[in-house]
Scaffold this motif. Structure first.
Motif, PDB file in Angstrom:
ATOM      1  N   THR A  21       0.826  -1.222   0.000  1.00  0.00           N
ATOM      2  CA  THR A  21       0.000   0.000   0.000  1.00  0.00           C
ATOM      3  C   THR A  21       0.852   1.260   0.000  1.00  0.00           C
ATOM      4  N   ALA A  22       2.147   1.114   0.256  1.00  0.00           N
ATOM      5  CA  ALA A  22       3.046   2.267   0.110  1.00  0.00           C
ATOM      6  C   ALA A  22       3.542   2.356  -1.334  1.00  0.00           C
ATOM      7  N   ASP A  23       2.865   1.636  -2.234  1.00  0.00           N
ATOM      8  CA  ASP A  23       3.155   1.678  -3.671  1.00  0.00           C
ATOM      9  C   ASP A  23       4.377   0.876  -4.092  1.00  0.00           C
ATOM     10  N   LEU A  24       4.904   0.060  -3.235  1.00  0.00           N
ATOM     11  CA  LEU A  24       5.977  -0.823  -3.683  1.00  0.00           C
ATOM     12  C   LEU A  24       5.352  -1.950  -4.482  1.00  0.00           C
ATOM     13  N   PRO A  25       5.966  -2.324  -5.596  1.00  0.00           N
ATOM     14  CA  PRO A  25       5.354  -3.393  -6.384  1.00  0.00           C
ATOM     15  C   PRO A  25       5.426  -4.719  -5.624  1.00  0.00           C
ATOM     16  N   TYR A  26       4.468  -5.560  -5.921  1.00  0.00           N
ATOM     17  CA  TYR A  26       4.339  -6.821  -5.219  1.00  0.00           C
ATOM     18  C   TYR A  26       5.620  -7.655  -5.295  1.00  0.00           C
ATOM     19  N   LYS A  27       6.171  -7.725  -6.503  1.00  0.00           N
ATOM     20  CA  LYS A  27       7.361  -8.562  -6.712  1.00  0.00           C
ATOM     21  C   LYS A  27       8.534  -8.110  -5.832  1.00  0.00           C
ATOM     22  N   LEU A  28       8.715  -6.812  -5.799  1.00  0.00           N
ATOM     23  CA  LEU A  28       9.805  -6.246  -5.001  1.00  0.00           C
ATOM     24  C   LEU A  28       9.549  -6.469  -3.509  1.00  0.00           C
ATOM     25  N   THR A  29       8.299  -6.293  -3.114  1.00  0.00           N
ATOM     26  CA  THR A  29       7.920  -6.518  -1.717  1.00  0.00           C
ATOM     27  C   THR A  29       8.243  -7.956  -1.306  1.00  0.00           C
ATOM     28  N   GLU A  30       7.881  -8.895  -2.181  1.00  0.00           N
ATOM     29  CA  GLU A  30       8.154 -10.304  -1.903  1.00  0.00           C
ATOM     30  C   GLU A  30       9.645 -10.551  -1.734  1.00  0.00           C
ATOM     31  N   LYS A  31      10.404  -9.951  -2.641  1.00  0.00           N
ATOM     32  CA  LYS A  31      11.857 -10.136  -2.621  1.00  0.00           C
ATOM     33  C   LYS A  31      12.434  -9.611  -1.300  1.00  0.00           C
ATOM     34  N   ILE A  32      11.963  -8.454  -0.905  1.00  0.00           N
ATOM     35  CA  ILE A  32      12.459  -7.820   0.316  1.00  0.00           C
ATOM     36  C   ILE A  32      12.111  -8.665   1.544  1.00  0.00           C
ATOM     37  N   LEU A  33      10.874  -9.147   1.578  1.00  0.00           N
ATOM     38  CA  LEU A  33      10.463  -9.902   2.762  1.00  0.00           C
ATOM     39  C   LEU A  33      11.138 -11.270   2.826  1.00  0.00           C
ATOM     40  N   LYS A  34      11.408 -11.824   1.669  1.00  0.00           N
ATOM     41  CA  LYS A  34      12.113 -13.114   1.631  1.00  0.00           C
ATOM     42  C   LYS A  34      13.519 -12.949   2.230  1.00  0.00           C
ATOM     43  N   GLU A  35      14.148 -11.862   1.822  1.00  0.00           N
ATOM     44  CA  GLU A  35      15.484 -11.567   2.321  1.00  0.00           C
ATOM     45  C   GLU A  35      15.449 -11.289   3.833  1.00  0.00           C
ATOM     46  N   CYS A  36      14.378 -10.653   4.236  1.00  0.00           N
ATOM     47  CA  CYS A  36      14.166 -10.380   5.665  1.00  0.00           C
ATOM     48  C   CYS A  36      14.125 -11.673   6.460  1.00  0.00           C
ATOM     49  N   ARG A  37      13.354 -12.613   5.948  1.00  0.00           N
ATOM     50  CA  ARG A  37      13.231 -13.910   6.631  1.00  0.00           C
ATOM     51  C   ARG A  37      14.578 -14.613   6.660  1.00  0.00           C
ATOM     52  N   ARG A  38      15.310 -14.497   5.548  1.00  0.00           N
ATOM     53  CA  ARG A  38      16.608 -15.168   5.473  1.00  0.00           C
ATOM     54  C   ARG A  38      17.566 -14.580   6.512  1.00  0.00           C
ATOM     55  N   GLN A  39      17.540 -13.277   6.606  1.00  0.00           N
ATOM     56  CA  GLN A  39      18.498 -12.620   7.503  1.00  0.00           C
ATOM     57  C   GLN A  39      18.095 -12.668   8.968  1.00  0.00           C
ATOM     58  N   SER A  40      16.808 -12.634   9.221  1.00  0.00           N
ATOM     59  CA  SER A  40      16.435 -12.542  10.636  1.00  0.00           C
ATOM     60  C   SER A  40      15.812 -13.822  11.178  1.00  0.00           C
ATOM     61  N   GLY A  41      15.794 -14.880  10.369  1.00  0.00           N
ATOM     62  CA  GLY A  41      15.303 -16.169  10.850  1.00  0.00           C
ATOM     63  C   GLY A  41      13.902 -16.055  11.412  1.00  0.00           C
ATOM     64  N   ASN A  42      13.745 -16.557  12.617  1.00  0.00           N
ATOM     65  CA  ASN A  42      12.417 -16.511  13.209  1.00  0.00           C
ATOM     66  C   ASN A  42      12.239 -15.333  14.157  1.00  0.00           C
ATOM     67  N   SER A  43      13.179 -14.418  14.049  1.00  0.00           N
ATOM     68  CA  SER A  43      13.090 -13.287  14.959  1.00  0.00           C
ATOM     69  C   SER A  43      11.917 -12.378  14.575  1.00  0.00           C
ATOM     70  N   SER A  44      11.217 -11.915  15.578  1.00  0.00           N
ATOM     71  CA  SER A  44      10.160 -10.945  15.283  1.00  0.00           C
ATOM     72  C   SER A  44      10.544  -9.606  15.922  1.00  0.00           C
ATOM     73  N   ASP A  45      11.865  -9.443  16.077  1.00  0.00           N
ATOM     74  CA  ASP A  45      12.384  -8.196  16.635  1.00  0.00           C
ATOM     75  C   ASP A  45      12.078  -7.046  15.679  1.00  0.00           C
ATOM     76  N   ARG A  46      11.291  -6.123  16.152  1.00  0.00           N
ATOM     77  CA  ARG A  46      10.827  -5.022  15.312  1.00  0.00           C
ATOM     78  C   ARG A  46      11.988  -4.266  14.653  1.00  0.00           C
ATOM     79  N   ASN A  47      12.955  -3.899  15.508  1.00  0.00           N
ATOM     80  CA  ASN A  47      14.045  -3.082  14.991  1.00  0.00           C
ATOM     81  C   ASN A  47      14.872  -3.822  13.950  1.00  0.00           C
ATOM     82  N   LEU A  48      15.066  -5.116  14.206  1.00  0.00           N
ATOM     83  CA  LEU A  48      15.854  -5.911  13.265  1.00  0.00           C
ATOM     84  C   LEU A  48      15.131  -6.003  11.910  1.00  0.00           C
ATOM     85  N   LEU A  49      13.841  -6.263  11.943  1.00  0.00           N
ATOM     86  CA  LEU A  49      13.087  -6.393  10.687  1.00  0.00           C
ATOM     87  C   LEU A  49      13.078  -5.070   9.920  1.00  0.00           C
ATOM     88  N   ILE A  50      12.840  -4.021  10.620  1.00  0.00           N
ATOM     89  CA  ILE A  50      12.799  -2.715   9.949  1.00  0.00           C
ATOM     90  C   ILE A  50      14.164  -2.361   9.383  1.00  0.00           C
TER      91      ILE A  50
END
Ligand SMILES: Nc1nc2c(ncn2[C@@H]2O[C@H](COP(=O)(O)OP(=O)(O)O)[C@@H](O)[C@H]2O)c(=O)[nH]1
Ligand SMILES: [Mg+2]
Length: 293
Positions: A36-65
């Protein structure tokens, strides 16, 4: 007051983490927010995938951001390979403003003139919007206000000839920077683009290509078709950068990330008001900080 104070993104991201939630739910929410911030879906997916890779199962707000910001910043940094010259480096350069009707080209031409004049550059303006009745007189008025010379043409005159005259005067006098405004219209697109191509070719007769900087002026509120617009203009003038306008409005400007990602051209300036001083060089860290963290 912050330029982007109307962004709700920050608050929305904070809200996700505010209540205890499952990791999958957090990611689903992040996805929705980025899209909804106008990022395209594909790019959003790519970013979140990388997020999961880097932060594992962490739900640490600061780390994810931090991970999200880092990836977005990388996109901006990549575009800086074709860095726009600094004020000091500009010497016999042409800035050619292109974009659709109403995106802010004429106002931005005046703002750039004011900005570079403050950097002690000697400036000539060219009003090559001969299509609209007030197209070129609008820039002439700005020129008077800023006490800067403007080469213009009558309504209906060939914009190529305005550019030609402007370049002749530019070369014959000790100006350092020529800022040219052009017509932008949605209808007759191909004709407009051909006209731009002609303007570009005329410029190449006077200046080496590296001294010609076509900049796409883009209204921050432009949604899905911003990328199409950018690609089309790029095809005819080979864009050197983007100026993102009207960030004082409600627009989030997230679309710009897509364009920078696809075209690898830097955002050079942002504008945030109708006055001639409401322009600033783009700062990706600041932009992202306001957008997300
Ligand atoms: N709020 C706001 N309005 C802007 C900004 N830049 C341009 N405008 C307004 O947008 C309208 C169209 O601008 P103009 O420069 O004529 O666009 P052009 O058709 O591309 O030359 C005018 O009313 C400008 O005052 C900006 O950064 N913020
Ligand atoms: Mg105009």
């Amino acid at each position: 007051m912050s330029l982007f104070s109307r962004f709700t993104l920050k608050e929305r991201i904070a809200a996700i983490f505010g209540s205890k939630r499952e990791l999958n739910e957090i990611y689903a929410n992040l996805e929705e927010i980025l899209v909804t911030a106008d990022l395209p879906y594909k790019l959003t997916e790519k970013i979140l995938k990388e997020c999961r890779r880097q932060s594992g199962n962490s739900s640490d707000r600061n780390l994810l951001i931090k991970t999200i910001c880092h990836q977005l910043l990388t996109i901006f940094k990549q575009s800086e390979a074709s860095k726009f010259p600094t004020a000091d480096e500009l010497n016999k350069d042409l800035i050619l403003l292109v974009g659709i009707n109403g995106c802010g080209k004429t106002t931005t031409a005046a703002k750039l003139a004011a900005f570079y004049r403050q950097q002690k550059k000697s400036i000539l303006l060219a009003a090559a919007d001969t299509f609209r009745a007030a197209g070129s007189s609008q820039l002439v008025l700005w020129g008077n206000k800023l006490q800067l010379p403007v080469i213009s043409g009558d309504r209906g005159a060939d914009p190529g000839s305005v550019i030609f005259n402007a370049l002749q005067s530019f070369q014959a006098n000790p100006y350092q920077l020529l800022i040219a405004d052009t017509a932008g219209r949605l209808q007759n697109r191909e004709q407009l683009l051909k006209e731009l191509e002609k303007i570009y070719k005329i410029s190449q007769k006077f200046l080496p290509s590296e001294k010609i900087h076509p900049l796409l002026v883009l209204d921050a509120s432009t949604g899905q078709n911003a990328l199409q617009q950018a690609l089309k203009f790029n095809q005819f003038t080979s864009l050197r950068g983007i100026i993102l306008t009207k960030l004082d409005g409600t627009a989030r400007g997230g679309t710009i990330i897509t364009i920078v990602d696809e075209l690898k051209v830097p955002v050079v300036f942002i504008t945030f008001g109708e006055g001639f001083s409401e322009i600033a060089p783009f700062n990706p860290e600041e932009f992202l900080q306001e957008l997300i963290s």
